[in-house]
Design an enzyme around this catalytic site. Structure first.
Site, PDB file in Angstrom:
ATOM      1  N   SER A  60       0.844  -1.193   0.000  1.00 36.06           N
ATOM      2  CA  SER A  60       0.000   0.000   0.000  1.00 36.06           C
ATOM      3  C   SER A  60       0.879   1.242   0.000  1.00 36.06           C
ATOM      4  O   SER A  60       2.008   1.201   0.514  1.00 36.06           O
ATOM      5  CB  SER A  60      -0.890   0.014   1.252  1.00 36.06           C
ATOM      6  OG  SER A  60      -1.579   1.245   1.358  1.00 36.06           O
ATOM      7  N   TYR A  73      -1.828  -1.085  10.416  1.00 35.63           N
ATOM      8  CA  TYR A  73      -1.924  -1.260   8.966  1.00 35.63           C
ATOM      9  C   TYR A  73      -0.669  -0.734   8.279  1.00 35.63           C
ATOM     10  O   TYR A  73      -0.050  -1.415   7.463  1.00 35.63           O
ATOM     11  CB  TYR A  73      -3.167  -0.542   8.440  1.00 35.63           C
ATOM     12  CG  TYR A  73      -3.373  -0.681   6.953  1.00 35.63           C
ATOM     13  CD1 TYR A  73      -3.947  -1.839   6.439  1.00 35.63           C
ATOM     14  CD2 TYR A  73      -3.014   0.324   6.070  1.00 35.63           C
ATOM     15  CE1 TYR A  73      -4.148  -1.987   5.074  1.00 35.63           C
ATOM     16  CE2 TYR A  73      -3.203   0.191   4.714  1.00 35.63           C
ATOM     17  CZ  TYR A  73      -3.773  -0.963   4.215  1.00 35.63           C
ATOM     18  OH  TYR A  73      -3.962  -1.110   2.858  1.00 35.63           O
TER      19      TYR A  73
END
Length: 166
Positions: A60, A73
């Protein structure tokens, strides 16, 4: 039958203020985002006997930049980038290439997107699922053995954009 390509795409995400983050929440994100890709890669490598194996990891852009209260995350996505180059070197003798894709904003649910949000991107649009699929297909091509250990950012140019306060 042998598996030739594995794409790690599962992810756990949440907005977790550091002050209230629990060990259980942290473990969930670590288990899904990091431990599962490591163990799946281990199982894949153990069975692979070909000459053009592929592991593609979905990282990401959060691994390069942060949003408030996304520590688990963000940390796991950064770790996936390190896992990418570590696996690429570890699995070189098995003819398995390992690359990551770091998507930015991808409209995976086909939700309406405002013109302002599209224009925020230098490409003038939010990403589509097809943008990531095309990259996976490219990296999966048996003839693409020279791309190895790379993190390919697909974010419409957002991570290259200097953003000043309004």
């Amino acid at each position: 039958k042998q598996i030739d390509i594995i794409i790690h795409n599962a992810a756990a995400y949440g907005i977790n203020p550091l002050e209230t983050l629990t060990l259980e929440e942290l473990d969930t994100v670590l288990n899904v985002n990091l431990k599962a890709p490591i163990m799946l890669s281990k199982l894949y490598a153990a069975q692979y006997l070909g000459k053009s194996g592929r592991i593609i990891i979905l990282s990401s852009t959060r691994s390069f930049m942060s949003e408030k209260n996304t520590i688990p995350y963000t940390v796991t996505k950064g770790a996936l980038n390190a896992l990418t180059h570590s696996l690429a070197i570890t699995l070189q003798d098995k003819y398995i290439t390992v690359n990551a894709i770091a998507p930015g904003w991808i409209n995976s649910k086909n939700e309406p997107i405002s013109e302002r949000d599209h224009l925020f991107h230098p490409s003038k649009r939010v990403g589509k699922v097809e943008d990531i699929v095309k990259a996976c297909l490219y990296l999966s091509d048996p003839e693409n053995q020279f791309i190895n250990g790379e993190i390919i950012t697909i974010d419409g140019g957002v991570t290259k954009k200097m953003i000043y306060p309004e």
